[in-house]
Design a protein around this motif. Structure first.
Motif, PDB file in Angstrom:
ATOM      1  N   SER A  77     -55.484 -87.135  39.673  1.00  0.00           N
ATOM      2  CA  SER A  77     -54.498 -86.478  38.825  1.00  0.00           C
ATOM      3  C   SER A  77     -53.630 -85.668  39.502  1.00  0.00           C
ATOM      4  N   VAL A  78     -54.313 -84.647  40.350  1.00  0.00           N
ATOM      5  CA  VAL A  78     -53.952 -83.504  41.202  1.00  0.00           C
ATOM      6  C   VAL A  78     -53.255 -84.237  42.090  1.00  0.00           C
ATOM      7  N   LYS A  79     -53.617 -85.201  42.938  1.00  0.00           N
ATOM      8  CA  LYS A  79     -53.034 -85.728  43.939  1.00  0.00           C
ATOM      9  C   LYS A  79     -51.830 -86.351  43.719  1.00  0.00           C
ATOM     10  N   ILE A  80     -51.922 -87.062  42.560  1.00  0.00           N
ATOM     11  CA  ILE A  80     -50.757 -87.976  42.219  1.00  0.00           C
ATOM     12  C   ILE A  80     -49.561 -87.247  41.885  1.00  0.00           C
ATOM     13  N   ALA A  81     -49.836 -86.160  41.045  1.00  0.00           N
ATOM     14  CA  ALA A  81     -48.884 -85.075  40.690  1.00  0.00           C
ATOM     15  C   ALA A  81     -48.223 -84.448  41.760  1.00  0.00           C
ATOM     16  N   ILE A  82     -48.891 -84.087  42.713  1.00  0.00           N
ATOM     17  CA  ILE A  82     -48.391 -83.550  43.950  1.00  0.00           C
ATOM     18  C   ILE A  82     -47.363 -84.414  44.696  1.00  0.00           C
ATOM     19  N   PRO A 115     -40.139 -87.381  56.113  1.00  0.00           N
ATOM     20  CA  PRO A 115     -41.360 -86.721  56.180  1.00  0.00           C
ATOM     21  C   PRO A 115     -41.988 -86.553  54.805  1.00  0.00           C
ATOM     22  N   ILE A 116     -40.992 -85.865  54.019  1.00  0.00           N
ATOM     23  CA  ILE A 116     -41.531 -85.457  52.768  1.00  0.00           C
ATOM     24  C   ILE A 116     -41.990 -86.908  51.891  1.00  0.00           C
ATOM     25  N   VAL A 117     -41.286 -87.872  51.832  1.00  0.00           N
ATOM     26  CA  VAL A 117     -41.661 -88.948  51.124  1.00  0.00           C
ATOM     27  C   VAL A 117     -43.167 -89.661  51.862  1.00  0.00           C
ATOM     28  N   ALA A 118     -42.899 -89.581  53.137  1.00  0.00           N
ATOM     29  CA  ALA A 118     -44.191 -90.061  53.916  1.00  0.00           C
ATOM     30  C   ALA A 118     -45.383 -89.433  53.465  1.00  0.00           C
ATOM     31  N   ILE A 119     -45.275 -87.995  53.337  1.00  0.00           N
ATOM     32  CA  ILE A 119     -46.668 -87.195  52.820  1.00  0.00           C
ATOM     33  C   ILE A 119     -46.901 -87.871  51.403  1.00  0.00           C
ATOM     34  N   PHE A 136     -50.363 -91.235  47.673  1.00  0.00           N
ATOM     35  CA  PHE A 136     -50.481 -92.286  46.784  1.00  0.00           C
ATOM     36  C   PHE A 136     -51.634 -93.269  47.342  1.00  0.00           C
ATOM     37  N   ILE A 137     -51.513 -93.825  48.572  1.00  0.00           N
ATOM     38  CA  ILE A 137     -52.040 -94.727  49.241  1.00  0.00           C
ATOM     39  C   ILE A 137     -53.799 -94.389  49.221  1.00  0.00           C
ATOM     40  N   ARG A 138     -54.113 -93.072  49.538  1.00  0.00           N
ATOM     41  CA  ARG A 138     -55.470 -92.587  49.599  1.00  0.00           C
ATOM     42  C   ARG A 138     -56.100 -92.686  48.056  1.00  0.00           C
ATOM     43  N   VAL A 139     -55.249 -92.085  47.178  1.00  0.00           N
ATOM     44  CA  VAL A 139     -55.785 -92.187  45.733  1.00  0.00           C
ATOM     45  C   VAL A 139     -56.076 -93.664  45.460  1.00  0.00           C
ATOM     46  N   GLY A 140     -55.192 -94.844  45.776  1.00  0.00           N
ATOM     47  CA  GLY A 140     -55.324 -96.167  45.651  1.00  0.00           C
ATOM     48  C   GLY A 140     -56.716 -96.459  46.138  1.00  0.00           C
ATOM     49  N   PHE A 141     -56.982 -96.358  47.302  1.00  0.00           N
ATOM     50  CA  PHE A 141     -58.049 -96.725  48.202  1.00  0.00           C
ATOM     51  C   PHE A 141     -59.409 -96.128  47.342  1.00  0.00           C
TER      52      PHE A 141
END
Length: 327
Positions: free
Chosen positions: A99-104, A145-149, A154-159
């Motif tokens: 939830s924190v990672k998705i929010a950031i 680069p901001i969108v890339a981060i 998002f991908i890390r959370v998905g995995f």
């Protein structure tokens, strides 16, 4: 009365209380009590579940005689996957972190255009001479680069969520104690959930104030600064919504409540597909309008209008789906 007597017989034979049987059947204790008092009859889905749980045929349960049990050859424990206490704890912990990672990540997507706006404003100042094209170029490049981060997060959370995707795709049950654990977590978190939603809603309502104040000034830099503050407030408000929503939905998913009840699952898939298409079209309109007109200080209203209209679209979609279900 016969079915009620059979339920009582097998419950006692297995040494279960009404609460334990209710836990295994994912119903309330009152529902089990009414079954055993012959006040209500389990629906077909629950009859099948009772058959699998007791290890007898459905014909035996539904017959109006108290005859010898007709056992099924084997109880297929793989029909419904059972969530253990350890799995439930791990899932709730994983979604709390997510939830924190998705929010950031979402916050970064919302504010990614701030450097562009600031550079455009600075390019108009005499002490800081930067060509308009140079400012726009640097600003656009800074978005990537901001969108890339954000995409990486998002991908890390998905995995990390991949092992739990079966919760949305397959039928599942919970072992004894899981529902009670999740319900306690939900009750404890409820006040925080309400508070975060209040903060998010108030933030979104108050966000336009800095921008409105900036419009009264003839200073372009000040106007852009106010716009950036508005975007920051919106981003922070959305973070509160996401943190609260992701954690609350994880508990509802395990409890099969709200949007994760069997009745809502089909509707959610349709509305999610429509929502994804809607925001892709919105993004295309925003970028197309911005690059064609170069009016980045104006085109941001695309998101404001889209956000308002999305609520209307969501309501219409739910009404249409409900109408179809009634037919």
């Amino acid at each position: 009365m016969i079915l009620a007597d059979k339920i009582i017989r097998f419950r006692k034979k297995n040494g279960w209380s009404q609460e334990e049987l209710a836990e295994k059947m994912e119903v309330s204790r009152q529902a089990v009590s009414k079954w055993e008092a012959a006040q209500t009859t389990p629906d077909l889905g629950k009859i099948l579940q009772l058959s699998n749980l007791f290890g007898v045929t459905t014909d035996y349960l539904l017959k109006d005689e108290l005859e010898d049990e007709e056992f099924i050859d084997s109880v297929d424990e793989t029909i419904i996957r059972k969530i253990t206490l350890a799995e439930a704890n791990e899932y709730l912990k994983q979604r709390k972190d997510a939830s924190v990672k998705i929010a950031i990540a979402t916050f970064l997507c919302i504010i990614c255009a701030i450097p562009l706006f600031l550079l455009i404003a600075i390019s108009e100042l005499t002490p800081f001479p930067i060509a308009d094209n140079t400012a726009i170029g640097i600003g656009v490049i800074s978005i990537f680069p901001i969108v890339a981060i954000a995409v990486y997060m998002f991908i890390r959370v998905g995995f990390k969520n991949a092992p739990y995707q079966f919760l949305d795709k397959e039928p599942f049950g919970t072992e004894y104690g899981v529902t009670g654990l999740v319900r306690d977590r939900q009750n404890t978190y409820h006040s925080t959930y309400v508070k975060y939603n209040y903060i998010g809603a108030c933030g979104c309502i108050l966000a336009p104030i800095p921008l409105l104040c900036g419009t009264f000034s003839e200073n372009g830099l000040l106007t852009m600064l106010m716009l950036c503050i508005t975007m920051l407030i919106v981003g922070i408000s959305v973070m509160f919504f996401i943190v609260a929503g992701v954690r609350w939905s994880s508990m509802q998913r395990l409890l099969k409540e709200g949007d994760f009840s069997n009745k809502r699952k089909g509707k959610n898939k349709i509305t999610e597909a429509i929502g994804a298409a809607y925001w892709l079209i919105t993004t295309a309109i925003y970028l197309g309008w911005s690059f064609l007109t170069n009016d980045w200080h104006i085109t941001w209203v695309t998101w404001l209008i889209a956000g308002i209209l999305f609520g209307v679209v969501d309501i219409i979609c739910n009404l249409v789906i409900d109408k179809q279900d009634e037919k």
